[in-house]
Every structure is written in structure tokens, then in C-alpha cells.
Design a protein around this motif. Structure first.
Motif, PDB file in Angstrom:
ATOM      1  N   GLY A   1       5.695  85.104  20.874  1.00  0.00           N
ATOM      2  CA  GLY A   1       4.605  85.629  21.690  1.00  0.00           C
ATOM      3  C   GLY A   1       3.249  85.059  21.354  1.00  0.00           C
ATOM      4  N   ALA A   2       3.172  83.805  20.971  1.00  0.00           N
ATOM      5  CA  ALA A   2       1.900  83.212  20.545  1.00  0.00           C
ATOM      6  C   ALA A   2       0.850  83.273  21.647  1.00  0.00           C
ATOM      7  N   ASP A   3       1.224  83.022  22.899  1.00  0.00           N
ATOM      8  CA  ASP A   3       0.245  83.031  23.985  1.00  0.00           C
ATOM      9  C   ASP A   3      -0.356  84.427  24.175  1.00  0.00           C
ATOM     10  N   ASP A   4       0.465  85.459  24.064  1.00  0.00           N
ATOM     11  CA  ASP A   4      -0.064  86.820  24.184  1.00  0.00           C
ATOM     12  C   ASP A   4      -1.037  87.132  23.054  1.00  0.00           C
ATOM     13  N   VAL A   5      -0.723  86.678  21.858  1.00  0.00           N
ATOM     14  CA  VAL A   5      -1.610  86.917  20.716  1.00  0.00           C
ATOM     15  C   VAL A   5      -2.934  86.189  20.917  1.00  0.00           C
ATOM     16  N   VAL A   6      -2.893  84.963  21.412  1.00  0.00           N
ATOM     17  CA  VAL A   6      -4.123  84.224  21.693  1.00  0.00           C
ATOM     18  C   VAL A   6      -4.970  84.973  22.712  1.00  0.00           C
ATOM     19  N   GLY A   7      -4.330  85.519  23.750  1.00  0.00           N
ATOM     20  CA  GLY A   7      -5.072  86.273  24.746  1.00  0.00           C
ATOM     21  C   GLY A   7      -5.780  87.480  24.147  1.00  0.00           C
ATOM     22  N   HIS A   8      -5.088  88.200  23.283  1.00  0.00           N
ATOM     23  CA  HIS A   8      -5.702  89.359  22.625  1.00  0.00           C
ATOM     24  C   HIS A   8      -6.879  88.928  21.752  1.00  0.00           C
ATOM     25  N   LEU A   9      -6.694  87.882  20.964  1.00  0.00           N
ATOM     26  CA  LEU A   9      -7.750  87.450  20.059  1.00  0.00           C
ATOM     27  C   LEU A   9      -8.967  86.942  20.822  1.00  0.00           C
ATOM     28  N   ALA A  10      -8.745  86.199  21.889  1.00  0.00           N
ATOM     29  CA  ALA A  10      -9.871  85.681  22.676  1.00  0.00           C
ATOM     30  C   ALA A  10     -10.655  86.819  23.325  1.00  0.00           C
ATOM     31  N   ALA A  11      -9.959  87.876  23.723  1.00  0.00           N
ATOM     32  CA  ALA A  11     -10.635  88.990  24.393  1.00  0.00           C
ATOM     33  C   ALA A  11     -11.388  89.894  23.424  1.00  0.00           C
ATOM     34  N   THR A  12     -10.975  89.927  22.163  1.00  0.00           N
ATOM     35  CA  THR A  12     -11.569  90.878  21.214  1.00  0.00           C
ATOM     36  C   THR A  12     -12.542  90.244  20.232  1.00  0.00           C
ATOM     37  N   LEU A  13     -12.793  88.933  20.336  1.00  0.00           N
ATOM     38  CA  LEU A  13     -13.704  88.278  19.407  1.00  0.00           C
ATOM     39  C   LEU A  13     -15.170  88.643  19.635  1.00  0.00           C
ATOM     40  N   PRO A  14     -15.703  88.575  20.828  1.00  0.00           N
ATOM     41  CA  PRO A  14     -17.145  88.815  21.013  1.00  0.00           C
ATOM     42  C   PRO A  14     -17.595  90.175  20.468  1.00  0.00           C
TER      43      PRO A  14
ATOM     44  N   GLU B   1      -8.573  90.547  11.127  1.00  0.00           N
ATOM     45  CA  GLU B   1      -7.382  90.790  11.939  1.00  0.00           C
ATOM     46  C   GLU B   1      -6.597  89.499  12.156  1.00  0.00           C
ATOM     47  N   LEU B   2      -7.300  88.409  12.370  1.00  0.00           N
ATOM     48  CA  LEU B   2      -6.638  87.114  12.553  1.00  0.00           C
ATOM     49  C   LEU B   2      -5.792  86.764  11.330  1.00  0.00           C
ATOM     50  N   LEU B   3      -6.327  86.961  10.139  1.00  0.00           N
ATOM     51  CA  LEU B   3      -5.575  86.649   8.930  1.00  0.00           C
ATOM     52  C   LEU B   3      -4.329  87.526   8.810  1.00  0.00           C
ATOM     53  N   GLU B   4      -4.447  88.806   9.140  1.00  0.00           N
ATOM     54  CA  GLU B   4      -3.299  89.697   9.046  1.00  0.00           C
ATOM     55  C   GLU B   4      -2.213  89.317  10.047  1.00  0.00           C
ATOM     56  N   ILE B   5      -2.607  88.971  11.244  1.00  0.00           N
ATOM     57  CA  ILE B   5      -1.626  88.591  12.264  1.00  0.00           C
ATOM     58  C   ILE B   5      -0.883  87.323  11.849  1.00  0.00           C
ATOM     59  N   ALA B   6      -1.601  86.391  11.218  1.00  0.00           N
ATOM     60  CA  ALA B   6      -1.018  85.081  10.894  1.00  0.00           C
ATOM     61  C   ALA B   6      -0.294  85.053   9.553  1.00  0.00           C
ATOM     62  N   GLN B   7      -0.203  86.171   8.823  1.00  0.00           N
ATOM     63  CA  GLN B   7       0.475  86.172   7.516  1.00  0.00           C
ATOM     64  C   GLN B   7       1.975  86.346   7.736  1.00  0.00           C
ATOM     65  N   ALA B   8       2.616  85.302   8.187  1.00  0.00           N
ATOM     66  CA  ALA B   8       4.032  85.417   8.536  1.00  0.00           C
ATOM     67  C   ALA B   8       4.719  84.079   8.374  1.00  0.00           C
ATOM     68  N   PRO B   9       6.022  84.092   8.034  1.00  0.00           N
ATOM     69  CA  PRO B   9       6.780  82.832   7.972  1.00  0.00           C
ATOM     70  C   PRO B   9       7.034  82.286   9.367  1.00  0.00           C
ATOM     71  N   TYR B  10       7.218  80.985   9.428  1.00  0.00           N
ATOM     72  CA  TYR B  10       7.522  80.349  10.715  1.00  0.00           C
ATOM     73  C   TYR B  10       9.040  80.278  10.864  1.00  0.00           C
ATOM     74  N   PRO B  11       9.569  80.565  12.064  1.00  0.00           N
ATOM     75  CA  PRO B  11      11.025  80.476  12.243  1.00  0.00           C
ATOM     76  C   PRO B  11      11.513  79.042  12.094  1.00  0.00           C
ATOM     77  N   GLY B  12      12.817  78.874  12.018  1.00  0.00           N
ATOM     78  CA  GLY B  12      13.380  77.529  11.909  1.00  0.00           C
ATOM     79  C   GLY B  12      13.177  76.738  13.186  1.00  0.00           C
ATOM     80  N   GLY B  13      13.609  75.501  13.158  1.00  0.00           N
ATOM     81  CA  GLY B  13      13.463  74.649  14.334  1.00  0.00           C
ATOM     82  C   GLY B  13      12.200  73.804  14.266  1.00  0.00           C
ATOM     83  N   ALA B  14      11.917  73.077  15.361  1.00  0.00           N
ATOM     84  CA  ALA B  14      10.758  72.182  15.411  1.00  0.00           C
ATOM     85  C   ALA B  14       9.467  72.978  15.247  1.00  0.00           C
ATOM     86  N   ASP B  15       8.544  72.409  14.500  1.00  0.00           N
ATOM     87  CA  ASP B  15       7.273  73.072  14.206  1.00  0.00           C
ATOM     88  C   ASP B  15       6.148  72.263  14.836  1.00  0.00           C
TER      89      ASP B  15
END
Length: 598
Positions: free
Chosen positions: A468-481, A490-504
């Protein structure tokens, strides 16, 4: 004596035990008592005749009869000094009133009874063993033939028997029964074991003195001898000897000497392997050796994730030509072969699976959501509190932002989770389960555990890593100002996660090489999210390139026309310095330890 109660005292059991004892190498332990001669006489005479006579009798009177016969035979053959020794030792047993025969009978009965009586018998026998060891150093010949103090190693001391023996010796010493024996018991818990602290809650526990060999000389530590020493917790009599962790130089030497083929020019692959082994092992020697051996002939792509080396094949000595992924070997050795002592039997078959699913949990609430789902249909359930306590008992550290608090173990489990089902289906299912759970709570409450400032951030974290990266970007763009400081947290907390396998594709997306739609604010936030995600995952190098990307993106945001934009310049300076030095942007216990070991 205790053998007379084996399997209800059957003739066959007693005969087998006596014969086994006869085969042991015998030495004269007590003055005036030659144990080998005694048992040879008993075996040829009294016991053999007794076994023949009583072989057809019922079991209950049989045990008493054998017990009495053994005692009579023993004391008939004793020299005066041997009799005096037995009277001193077994006459002191509780309830014996100075009579060694009574003491021996009580000892055998207590040992067989179990419970507290068994613990009393074990502690008495352990005290006798300590006396024997110390006596071997006390004689003139002992001083000539032995140096230092007698020592006793208790392996698996975290098992119930080991804990009871350690409790017994520490209680004896606390009550004033001093000895010169050095008892070394293994412990998996960082604090040495809950039994040492008298049931005190964790915040009230005073840590025992500790020493790590790399610290140099041993600390100036002595046991308390003041008026309150007899009421002190057992931990007061303990010195924790910490397991040595390999330094950065030692890690590099271990991996370098296992490289079997010629290195590419510049040694890029070796340096990348070094970094991956250091991060995934935490400096633990066993894990370092396993990973370095498996990666000996492994070649990592330039943009590889550290977890890629977990698929490297490893052939263990004695397994012939059988090769297994090193991750499978480590999970067997670190988890399956070392199950928690207090793990109920009904959960032993699913322990690894439960830990695998819990690798995506942050706090006890989301761990309980996963546990309820993956234990559905079972009568008995483990809760997150139970699992956390079992992990602590097994020696795994805790972290305020990750339920599986050890970074290396968590990466092993995350790797296994992604491979449980084709296409990472198990991974996505667990994250979707947590995302939906917090979506249902977001409207009602904005309070969360220690890992997140809000339920919304917790939900978006699981949404980000499950597609759901696109949805997260939408939320962050709307709540920054208007809220740049809170937004960065909040950005740091959302991004504290491992990346799934496959192409990165995160690096390309962070650098703007992947086309995205929307206004400039949204596109810049998209790039920044993926750059921060790269830094927060902690399983690949970041360095100057990623630091420059962070600085550029935050500087772009800082000159945009929205409320509070200028405050992002300070954040750019702070985050760039951390990324350049491979430091986490959002600190927690496990990433702090990772940084120190590097």
C-alpha cells in the motif's frame, strides 16, 4: 540407596542399578570406606541372596526389605572411620536425629516423593558433592597436586534441576555455610534467571555484578557480609560472566579466512559479506561462524539485502553431502534445539511457527492479534505476555519497538515468513490482518503502544509493507502542511519495517527514476518515504549516496509553499549526518545495539 526405589523397587531394577554401580571406576572417597570392595561383597553375598529370596514378593514390602538389607550390609562392613563419616553426613539429614540409617531412609523417601521433598534431597546431595570436591583440595597431597580452587560446571543450569541446585548452593552460602567451590552455571536470561531476584518485579530488580572477558581484569566484587546479607536476594551471591561478542576486526577475520575463491577487484563482495554477517549475527560467535561459512563462496549483488545470504547453502560436518540453507540451520539450532524450559508441551510443535508470524509484530497488542488468529482451533492459547516472558527466559533481548527484540533473530524469522507460502502470501496475510485490525480502531482512538504515536501510524506501517505504498504517500502528502515536526516522527514510525522479498525498487524510486503521478509535493514525499525506508530497514548499506538523497528531498520540501516548510531544513541536517554514518534515524534498543557492534 536411592536406586532401591527405582521403578517401585522391582528386583530387576535394583539388580540392574547395583550392577551398573559396580562397573563404575571406584575410588576411596571417604576415609575407612572402600566403595569398590563394599559393593563387590554386597553383590556376591547379601543382595544376590536377597534378590533370589524376595523375587516373588509384592513390591511394597520388597523396597523396605532391600533398604534395610543394604543398610545392614553397609554398616557391618564399615571401618570405624567410615562409620563416623556416614554418621556425620547422613545423621545430619532433616529428621534423622543423628542416626545415619534414618537419614538415608529419609533421603531415599524424599528423593522418590518429588516436589519440595525431592528439592530438599537434591540440595542435601549437592552439598555432599561440594564437600567431596573441597575435601580433595584440603589434604597435603591435594595442595601439592592441585592449583587454585575446586570448580564445578553446571551445563543447562536454566533447566529446573540446574535452577534448584544453584538455588540450594546460593541459599547455603547466604545462611553462612561458606565453601571454596567455584560453581559456574550457564544462564540464558540476561539477568541470570528470575529465581535469583526473589519474585521482585523487573523495575525493582538490582542487577547482579557482571563481567565480560573483554573488559580486562575481573571486577572487585565480593559477597555481602553485613547484617542484612541473610535477607538479600540470591542474586547478591552471583557474578554474571557475559558471553564475549566478536569485535568488528574479529568478524572480518572470520569471514575473510572462509572466502574460498578469488575476490573481485576491490574486495567489494567481501566487504558486503562482512557487513551482512555483522548485522545478522549481532557478534554472537556461533552465528558468525555459521553465516561466514555459508557465505564463503556466495556472491551478493551490489544492491542485495543482507537477508539474501540466508539462502546460502551450508553443509554441516557429519551430514555428508547434505546442504541446507543457512537460515534453516540457524533456526533449528537457535530455536528448535533450545525451546524455552517453561514452554507447555502442547505448544512445542508450533513454537517456531508462532515466532515466525510474530516477527512482524511491534507491541503486545498486535502480537495478540496474530496469536489469536494462528492459534484458532486450539484449546490452549499462548498470549503475547506468555511469549514475551518465554523469550526473555530463553535469553533473547527485548525492544520497545519490535516484539521480537533481537535484530538477527527477527531477520531469520522474517525471511522464513516470506518463504512459507508462494509469492510471500503468508507475509502479506499477516500484515493485512494487522492493517485491518488497526483500521477498525483508528476512528475510536489515537493512542497506541510504545512503538507508535498513533493507531493510524501503526496501521499505515503494515499497509506500507504489504503493497500500500501509494496510499501511504497520499496520507503523508495530505498531512504534512502545518505539522512538520510531528509529520517527520510519523514518517519514521511508518517506515520502520522490513522489505518483503523479491525485486527492490526503493532506491530507484527514492532517486526519482521511477515515474509517479501527482503534484510536486506528492512526488517528493513519495521519494522521501522510500529513502527513509531504506535507512530504517537496517539490512543494506546507506552511506553517502542515500544521505545526499535525503538532504536533497528535505531541502526541496523546505522551500515549498506550505505552513512550517522551513523547519525541515534542520531535519535535513540531522538525518543526513545519521545516514552518512550508517546510524538509524529512529533509534530503538535493537538498532542501538546494532550500531554499537559495528
Amino acid at each position: 540407596m536411592i536406586a532401591t526405589g527405582v521403578t517401585e523397587g522391582t528386583p530387576e531394577a535394583v539388580a540392574t542399578e547395583v550392577e551398573r554401580y559396580e562397573e563404575l571406576p571406584q575410588r576411596q572417597r571417604l576415609r575407612g570406606l572402600g566403595t569398590g570392595d563394599f559393593w563387590r561383597g554386597v553383590l556376591r553375598g547379601t543382595i544376590r541372596n536377597l534378590l533370589t529370596t524376595l523375587s516373588a514378593q509384592a513390591l511394597d514390602p520388597y523396597s523396605a526389605a532391600v533398604s534395610n538389607a543394604l543398610l545392614d550390609a553397609l554398616f557391618e562392613r564399615l571401618a570405624p572411620r567410615g562409620r563416623a563419616e556416614l554418621e556425620r553426613i547422613y545423621g545430619a539429614y532433616p529428621g534423622a536425629a543423628g542416626q545415619p540409617k534414618h537419614g538415608l531412609r529419609n533421603l531415599a523417601a524424599d528423593f522418590k516423593a518429588g516436589g519440595e521433598a525431592r528439592e530438599l534431597a537434591e540440595s542435601f546431595l549437592f552439598r555432599a558433592l561440594r564437600e567431596d570436591l573441597e575435601a580433595a583440595y584440603a589434604s597435603a597431597s591435594g595442595w601439592l597436586r592441585r592449583v587454585g580452587r575446586p570448580g564445578l560446571l553446571l551445563d543447562h543450569a536454566e533447566w529446573p534441576l540446574g535452577e534448584r541446585l544453584l538455588r540450594a548452593v546460593l541459599a547455603d552460602r547466604r545462611s553462612g555455610q561458606r565453601d571454596r567451590l567455584v560453581v559456574v552455571g550457564t544462564a540464558r536470561r540476561a539477568d541470570g534467571g528470575a529465581f535469583l531476584h526473589g519474585g521482585l518485579p523487573s523495575p525493582e530488580v538490582v542487577p547482579p555484578a557482571e563481567f565480560r572477558p573483554a573488559d580486562g581484569g575481573p571486577p572487585a566484587w565480593t559477597r555481602r557480609t553485613d547484617a542484612g546479607a541473610d535477607r538479600a536476594p540470591l542474586s547478591d551471591g552471583v557474578l554474571l560472566l557475559r558471553m564475549p561478542l566478536l569485535t568488528g576486526d574479529q568478524l572480518r577475520r572470520e569471514t575473510e579466512r572462509r572466502q574460498q575463491r578469488a575476490e573481485p577487484e576491490g574486495g567489494t563482495n567481501r566487504r558486503r559479506i562482512d557487513a551482512a554477517v555483522a548485522r545478522l549475527s549481532g557478534g554472537r560467535p556461533h552465528t558468525v561462524i555459521r553465516l561466514a561459512t555459508a557465505a564463503a563462496a556466495f556472491r551478493m549483488p551490489a544492491d542485495a539485502n543482507d537477508r539474501d545470504i540466508l539462502d546460502a547453502p551450508l553443509r554441516l560436518p557429519g551430514d555428508g553431502a547434505l546442504e541446507q540453507p543457512v537460515a534453516q540451520v540457524l533456526l533449528r539450532e537457535l530455536v528448535l534445539d533450545q525451546l524455552p524450559v517453561r514452554l507447555p508441551a502442547e505448544h512445542q510443535d508450533q513454537w517456531l511457527d508462532l515466532l515466525t508470524h510474530l516477527s512482524v509484530a511491534h507491541d503486545e497488542e498486535c502480537a495478540d492479534v496474530l496469536l489469536r488468529h494462528h492459534q484458532s482451533g486450539r484449546v490452549h492459547h499462548l498470549t503475547a505476555h506468555h511469549v514475551a516472558r518465554l523469550l526473555t527466559d530463553t535469553g533473547w533481548p527485548s525492544c520497545e519497538r519490535h516484539f521480537i527484540g533481537d535484530f538477527g533473530l527477527r531477520q531469520l524469522l522474517v525471511h522464513r515468513l516470506y518463504g512459507l507460502r508462494p509469492g510471500g502470501a503468508a507475509w502479506y496475510a499477516d500484515h493485512h490482518l494487522l492493517r485491518d485490525h488497526y483500521a477498525g480502531r483508528a476512528a475510536a482512538a489515537e493512542a497506541a503502544g510504545r512503538a507508535f504515536r498513533s493507531v493510524t501510524a501503526h496501521r499505515l506501517n503494515h499497509h506500507l509493507v504489504s503493497g500500500g505504498a501509494d496510499d501511504v504517500v497520499g496520507h503523508l502528502a495530505a498531512t504534512l502542511p502545518g505539522r512538520p515536526r510531528e509529520w517527520c516522527a510519523e514518517l519514521l514510525e511508518i517506515a520502520q519495517a522490513p522489505y518483503p522479498g523479491g525485486a527492490d525498487a526503493r532506491r530507484e524510486r527514492a532517486q526519482g527514476l521511477v515515474a509517479t503521478d501527482g503534484p510536486a509535493l506528492r512526488r517528493t514525499v513519495d521519494q522521501l518515504l522510500h529513502a527513509v525506508w531504506l535507512c530504517e530497514e537496517r539490512t543494506r548499506p546507506t552511506g553517502k549516496e542515500t544521505a545526499r538523497t535525503l538532504a536533497k528531498l528535505l531541502d526541496l520540501l523546505s522551500i515549498m509553499e506550505f505552513d512550517g516548510a522551513g523547519q525541515l531544513s534542520k531535519t535535513a541536517t540531522e538525518w543526513t549526518g545519521l545516514a552518512e554514518n550508517e546510524q538509524p534515524l529512529l533509534r530503538c534498543t535493537c538498532t542501538e545495539q546494532l550500531g554499537r557492534r559495528r
